[in-house]
Design an enzyme around this catalytic site. Structure first.
Site, PDB file in Angstrom:
ATOM      1  N   LYS A   1       0.718  -1.305   0.131  1.00  0.00           N
ATOM      2  CA  LYS A   1       0.097   0.038  -0.013  1.00  0.00           C
ATOM      3  C   LYS A   1       0.997   1.260   0.199  1.00  0.00           C
ATOM      4  O   LYS A   1       0.501   2.183  -0.760  1.00  0.00           O
ATOM      5  CB  LYS A   1      -1.016  -0.210   1.173  1.00  0.00           C
ATOM      6  CG  LYS A   1      -2.007  -1.062   1.062  1.00  0.00           C
ATOM      7  CD  LYS A   1      -3.208  -0.706   1.681  1.00  0.00           C
ATOM      8  CE  LYS A   1      -4.433  -1.689   1.347  1.00  0.00           C
ATOM      9  NZ  LYS A   1      -5.779  -1.388   2.231  1.00  0.00           N
TER      10      LYS A   1
ATOM     11  N   LYS B   1      -5.258  -8.139  -7.224  1.00  0.00           N
ATOM     12  CA  LYS B   1      -6.737  -8.609  -6.494  1.00  0.00           C
ATOM     13  C   LYS B   1      -7.486  -7.428  -6.910  1.00  0.00           C
ATOM     14  O   LYS B   1      -7.370  -6.205  -7.231  1.00  0.00           O
ATOM     15  CB  LYS B   1      -6.326  -8.508  -5.038  1.00  0.00           C
ATOM     16  CG  LYS B   1      -6.727  -7.575  -4.225  1.00  0.00           C
ATOM     17  CD  LYS B   1      -6.568  -7.832  -2.741  1.00  0.00           C
ATOM     18  CE  LYS B   1      -6.733  -6.601  -1.993  1.00  0.00           C
ATOM     19  NZ  LYS B   1      -7.559  -6.736  -0.658  1.00  0.00           N
TER      20      LYS B   1
ATOM     21  N   LYS C   1     -11.084  -2.099  -3.984  1.00  0.00           N
ATOM     22  CA  LYS C   1     -12.378  -0.788  -4.025  1.00  0.00           C
ATOM     23  C   LYS C   1     -11.255   0.463  -4.491  1.00  0.00           C
ATOM     24  O   LYS C   1     -12.092   1.266  -5.158  1.00  0.00           O
ATOM     25  CB  LYS C   1     -12.449  -0.659  -2.816  1.00  0.00           C
ATOM     26  CG  LYS C   1     -13.270  -1.481  -1.858  1.00  0.00           C
ATOM     27  CD  LYS C   1     -13.868  -0.915  -0.348  1.00  0.00           C
ATOM     28  CE  LYS C   1     -13.869  -1.854   0.426  1.00  0.00           C
ATOM     29  NZ  LYS C   1     -12.375  -2.095   1.226  1.00  0.00           N
TER      30      LYS C   1
HETATM   31  N1  AQP Z   1     -10.263  -9.283  -4.171  1.00  0.00           N
HETATM   32  C1  AQP Z   1     -10.644  -9.863  -3.084  1.00  0.00           C
HETATM   33  N2  AQP Z   1     -10.828 -11.377  -3.035  1.00  0.00           N
HETATM   34  C2  AQP Z   1     -11.389 -11.658  -1.740  1.00  0.00           C
HETATM   35  N3  AQP Z   1     -11.691 -11.084  -0.693  1.00  0.00           N
HETATM   36  C3  AQP Z   1     -11.403  -9.861  -0.678  1.00  0.00           C
HETATM   37  N4  AQP Z   1     -11.492  -9.034   0.032  1.00  0.00           N
HETATM   38  C4  AQP Z   1     -10.988  -7.564  -0.296  1.00  0.00           C
HETATM   39  N5  AQP Z   1     -10.746  -7.718  -1.666  1.00  0.00           N
HETATM   40  C5  AQP Z   1     -10.917  -9.168  -1.851  1.00  0.00           C
HETATM   41  C6  AQP Z   1     -11.819  -9.213   1.595  1.00  0.00           C
HETATM   42  O1  AQP Z   1     -13.046  -8.247   1.870  1.00  0.00           O
HETATM   43  C7  AQP Z   1     -12.605  -7.860   3.373  1.00  0.00           C
HETATM   44  C8  AQP Z   1     -12.797  -6.348   3.576  1.00  0.00           C
HETATM   45  O2  AQP Z   1     -11.565  -5.768   2.855  1.00  0.00           O
HETATM   46  P1  AQP Z   1     -11.194  -4.376   3.612  1.00  0.00           P
HETATM   47  O3  AQP Z   1     -12.073  -3.520   3.291  1.00  0.00           O
HETATM   48  O4  AQP Z   1     -10.569  -4.502   4.986  1.00  0.00           O
HETATM   49  O5  AQP Z   1      -9.878  -4.135   2.612  1.00  0.00           O
HETATM   50  P2  AQP Z   1      -9.103  -4.692   1.564  1.00  0.00           P
HETATM   51  O6  AQP Z   1      -8.624  -6.101   1.963  1.00  0.00           O
HETATM   52  O7  AQP Z   1      -7.905  -4.022   1.447  1.00  0.00           O
HETATM   53  O8  AQP Z   1     -10.123  -4.666   0.311  1.00  0.00           O
HETATM   54  P3  AQP Z   1     -10.207  -3.902  -0.798  1.00  0.00           P
HETATM   55  O9  AQP Z   1     -11.366  -3.857  -1.587  1.00  0.00           O
HETATM   56  O10 AQP Z   1      -8.782  -4.026  -1.750  1.00  0.00           O
HETATM   57  O11 AQP Z   1      -9.810  -2.261  -0.479  1.00  0.00           O
HETATM   58  P4  AQP Z   1      -8.990  -1.081  -0.550  1.00  0.00           P
HETATM   59  O12 AQP Z   1      -8.864  -0.986  -2.009  1.00  0.00           O
HETATM   60  O13 AQP Z   1      -9.400  -0.051   0.458  1.00  0.00           O
HETATM   61  O14 AQP Z   1      -7.537  -1.784  -0.094  1.00  0.00           O
HETATM   62  C9  AQP Z   1     -11.591  -8.491   3.685  1.00  0.00           C
HETATM   63  O15 AQP Z   1     -12.019  -9.776   4.656  1.00  0.00           O
HETATM   64  C10 AQP Z   1     -10.636  -8.709   2.523  1.00  0.00           C
HETATM   65  O16 AQP Z   1     -10.021 -10.062   2.807  1.00  0.00           O
END
Ligand code: AQP
Length: 342
Positions: A111, A194, A197
């Site tokens: 990140k 992956k 968001k």
């Molecule tokens: N691509 C993914 N596949 C499976 N699981 C996913 N999760 C996120 N992306 C995937 C799961 O969603 C939960 C919430 O995630 P988070 O909001 O804590 O942030 P993250 O893991 O960093 O998810 P994002 O969507 O990629 O957000 P940003 O872009 O803000 O970093 C977790 O249980 C995660 O495993």
């Protein structure tokens, strides 16, 4: 008693990865565990969030929990910043955790990217806050995606070191629950990244609120290769997909694993069903399935977000219930540390 804690950050549009990797599991787990589901707004601000958008996204994540079927009577649903015990315990854990542990966290490196010096200090100590989230409720289990395994290990180390240093068994050491075949949903444009968001291009993900036409368009334009779909002979003896196969055709296996997860099929079943077909026909079937599964959830999310007062009421009530559990645990920890509280 078995208790789980999990959360989602209100950092942007919720997508299929958040649904399959997290929220869908919350719905299933609520029947077997005392469940606490948080909208982790303190974590969200480790990278810049526009204040108005943060509030809207907090309500959106809450709406997603509810629309997917998390029951606010059975579970506790709240936003993290309401319960100050998270921040207070996180400070104690900052003093328990070692810099060396933080330096090993791969998510910080991903990140922060090349501009580590410009990343917030909060992003660096994020794992200590996550440990506080879990341990403030003495959670015994944490449902985690592959990407969160390292942070959970950090929380386990914090619990053990705290108990050891202060000579009291204040915190249980939580166990992971790794769920299902779609533990990692990849970008529609690059099967090695992956689905996320915060990725600027909306074409890389299917949002939980996308309508049928948008889902169809995104899947139609999803990256694929020129081959046809493989059959079950690519699987290993235990019916799993070998990493080497996935590496050769990441986009192909990403779409197949999304189909399998949405349809609740095994790798063998999905590969048998589509063996030898071209991507056009398969993408049509995947679109139909995604619309069938996500459509009703997306519409319910829209309906719920049109009534913010009701969402805010649920979060407030959830926050009160959460504080009732977390505050005595925080007191116990502070007492162990030697803080005067009387
Ligand atoms: N691509 C993914 N596949 C499976 N699981 C996913 N999760 C996120 N992306 C995937 C799961 O969603 C939960 C919430 O995630 P988070 O909001 O804590 O942030 P993250 O893991 O960093 O998810 P994002 O969507 O990629 O957000 P940003 O872009 O803000 O970093 C977790 O249980 C995660 O495993």
């Amino acid at each position: 008693m078995k208790r789980i804690f999990s959360g989602v950050q209100p950092t942007g549009n919720l997508h299929l990865g958040n649904y399959l990797g997290a929220i869908r599991n919350f719905v299933a787990l609520q029947h077997d565990y005392d469940s606490i589901y948080c909208v982790v707004d303190l974590h969200a601000i480790t990278v810049w969030q526009d204040p108005a958008e943060l509030a809207a996204h907090t309500r959106q994540v809450t709406a997603a929990y509810l629309a997917a079927g998390v029951d606010p009577e059975r579970c506790i649903i709240f936003n993290q910043s309401r319960v100050t015990a998270h921040s207070e315990l996180a400070w104690i854990f900052n003093c328990v955790a070692r810099i060396g542990w933080l330096n090993r966290m791969t998510q910080f490196k991903e990140k922060a990217g090349k501009h580590k010096e410009n990343a917030s200090a909060g992003l660096y100590v994020y794992p200590a806050l996550m440990a506080a989230d879990i341990l403030a409720y003495k959670a015994t289990h944490v449902p985690v995606g592959e990407d969160q395994k390292q942070h959970l290990e950090f929380a386990r180390n914090v619990a053990q070191k705290f108990n050891h240093d202060y000579g009291r068994e204040v915190f249980p050491v939580p166990d992971p629950i790794i769920m299902g075949s779609a533990a990692r949903v990849m970008s529609l444009r690059d099967g090695t990244k992956k689905m996320s968001k915060s990725e600027p291009s909306d074409m890389t993900r299917i949002n939980m609120t996308d309508d049928a036409d948008t889902i169809a368009n995104k899947l139609k334009r999803a990256t694929t290769d020129t081959g046809t779909l493989p059959g079950p002979d690519v699987l290993d003896e235990s019916g799993e997909l070998p990493e080497t196969a996935r590496k050769e055709r990441p986009e192909c296996y990403n779409l197949l694993s999304i189909y399998a997860a949405l349809a609740d099929l095994s790798w063998r079943e999905v590969l048998t069903q589509f063996e030898g077909q071209g991507f056009a026909a398969f993408k049509g079937a995947l679109t139909e399935l995604a619309v069938e599964k996500l459509g009703p959830i997306g519409s319910e999310m829209q309906r719920l977000t049109n009534d913010p007062a009701e969402i805010d009421r649920i979060l407030k009530r959830g926050g009160e219930r959460a504080a009732e559990i977390a505050n005595p645990v925080l007191n116990e920890a502070m007492d162990a540390v030697g803080f005067l509280r009387g």
